[in-house]
Design an enzyme around this catalytic site. Structure first.
Site, mmCIF file in Angstrom:
data_model
loop_
_atom_site.group_PDB
_atom_site.id
_atom_site.type_symbol
_atom_site.label_atom_id
_atom_site.label_comp_id
_atom_site.label_asym_id
_atom_site.label_seq_id
_atom_site.Cartn_x
_atom_site.Cartn_y
_atom_site.Cartn_z
ATOM 1 C CD1 TRP A 4 -2.186 -2.009 0.256
ATOM 2 C CD2 TRP A 4 -2.974 -1.290 2.230
ATOM 3 N NE1 TRP A 4 -3.249 -2.807 0.617
ATOM 4 C CE2 TRP A 4 -3.752 -2.396 1.815
ATOM 5 C CE3 TRP A 4 -3.276 -0.676 3.454
ATOM 6 C CZ2 TRP A 4 -4.811 -2.883 2.576
ATOM 7 C CZ3 TRP A 4 -4.328 -1.166 4.212
ATOM 8 C CH2 TRP A 4 -5.094 -2.252 3.776
ATOM 9 C CD GLU A 50 8.350 -4.816 -6.751
ATOM 10 O OE1 GLU A 50 7.139 -4.945 -6.870
ATOM 11 O OE2 GLU A 50 8.870 -3.946 -6.036
ATOM 12 C CB SER A 70 2.480 -1.932 -14.285
ATOM 13 O OG SER A 70 3.079 -0.679 -13.999
ATOM 14 N N GLY A 80 1.405 -2.845 -6.300
ATOM 15 C CA GLY A 80 1.259 -1.508 -5.721
ATOM 16 C C GLY A 80 -0.137 -0.977 -6.005
ATOM 17 N N GLY A 81 -0.256 -0.168 -7.050
ATOM 18 C CA GLY A 81 -1.497 0.533 -7.373
ATOM 19 C C GLY A 81 -2.760 -0.322 -7.341
HETATM 20 C C1 PEP Z 1 5.461 -1.936 -6.173
HETATM 21 O O1 PEP Z 1 5.527 -0.831 -5.679
HETATM 22 O O2 PEP Z 1 6.016 -2.884 -5.616
HETATM 23 C C2 PEP Z 1 4.720 -2.099 -7.427
HETATM 24 C C3 PEP Z 1 4.887 -3.184 -8.108
HETATM 25 O O3 PEP Z 1 3.901 -1.048 -7.806
HETATM 26 P P1 PEP Z 1 2.868 -1.031 -9.057
HETATM 27 O O4 PEP Z 1 2.090 -2.320 -8.996
HETATM 28 O O5 PEP Z 1 2.017 0.163 -8.808
HETATM 29 O O6 PEP Z 1 3.696 -0.933 -10.288
#
Ligand code: PEP
Length: 254
Positions: free
Chosen positions: A11, A168, A214, A235-236
């Site tokens: 979060w 990531e 993402s 994340g999002g």
């Molecule tokens: C993260 O912050 O670990 C991430 C993967 O963010 P998002 O899913 O928003 O790209």
């Protein structure tokens, strides 16, 4: 070997206690019965207590976004692994790229945090990944090899069995750019090979490697279908119960 899919929501610095509680109460109903997936939410420190309470008796586990390496002492603003354990936290994200980018996190501090988390019985989610210019410069494998070697220095195979790795690619975080499933799979397979080289084949086969960057409901199934992708760090798309639940359902084999 069958590795259980793990979907964790990061979060970041979002959600007050009441907002976090509401999200988890909503999520609980949506994902009840999806027991083939380990479901984790990682709220900010001040939201942990409300979320631990809201998640009680459900299939949702709670993680922190960071952990300090000392048990206690003069480390203003930091939180120890023992404190997190006492608060009912089960997982801890370590070495997220935003901590590396904005807060001076290095492979060495990742290693120290990791050892403290393991000693306290937390389950670490250790983030690794390359920057865009490193990917474009053909340095992805070298960057990951260094992060793995230094981040996991001094650990045993038994330690590795308790760790989740989150791959990531930094260029895919919060940008809407996702690595293609094939590109992500190629890198996950490389990470597993690197773990086999540092430890052994059995340890490498057992370790869970999440993809992050993402990931959303509509690309989750394709990503977790890849042989070396064992879930996601989100994340999002973890900030709303409906989008996170849909993602979990699409990652589930139910
Ligand atoms: C993260 O912050 O670990 C991430 C993967 O963010 P998002 O899913 O928003 O790209």
């Amino acid at each position: 070997m069958a590795r259980k899919v793990i979907i964790a929501g990061n979060w970041k610095m979002n959600k007050s206690g009441s907002e976090g509680k509401a999200l988890v109460e909503d999520l609980k109903g949506r994902v009840a019965g999806y027991n083939d997936v380990d479901i984790v939410v990682c709220p900010p420190f001040t939201t942990l207590a409300a979320v631990v309470k809201a998640a009680e008796g459900s299939n949702i586990k709670v993680g922190a976004q960071n952990v300090h390496w000392a048990d206690n002492g003069a480390f203003t603003g930091e939180i120890s692994a023992g404190m997190l354990k006492e608060a009912g936290v089960e997982y801890a994200i370590i070495g997220h790229s935003e901590r590396r980018q904005y807060f001076g996190e290095t492979d060495e501090t990742v290693n120290k945090r990791l050892k403290a988390a393991l000693a306290a019985g937390l389950k670490p989610i250790v983030c690794i990944g390359e920057l865009l210019d490193e990917r474009e410069g053909g340095k992805t494998e070298a960057v990951l090899a260094k992060q793995i070697k230094a981040g996991f220095a001094g650990l045993t195979s038994a330690d590795m069995n308790k760790i989740v790795i989150a791959y990531e690619p930094v260029w895919a975080i919060g940008t809407g750019k996702t690595a293609t499933p094939e590109m992500a799979e190629e890198t996950h397979a490389y990470i597993r090979k690197a773990i086999a080289g540092l430890f052994d084949g059995t340890t490498a086969e057992a370790v869970r490697i999440q993809y992050g960057g993402s990931m959303k409901a509509d690309n989750a199934a394709e990503l977790v279908k890849q042989p070396d992708i064992d879930g996601g760090l989100i994340g999002g798309a973890s900030l709303k119960a409906d989008s996170f639940a849909d993602l979990i359902k699409n990652a589930s084999s139910k």
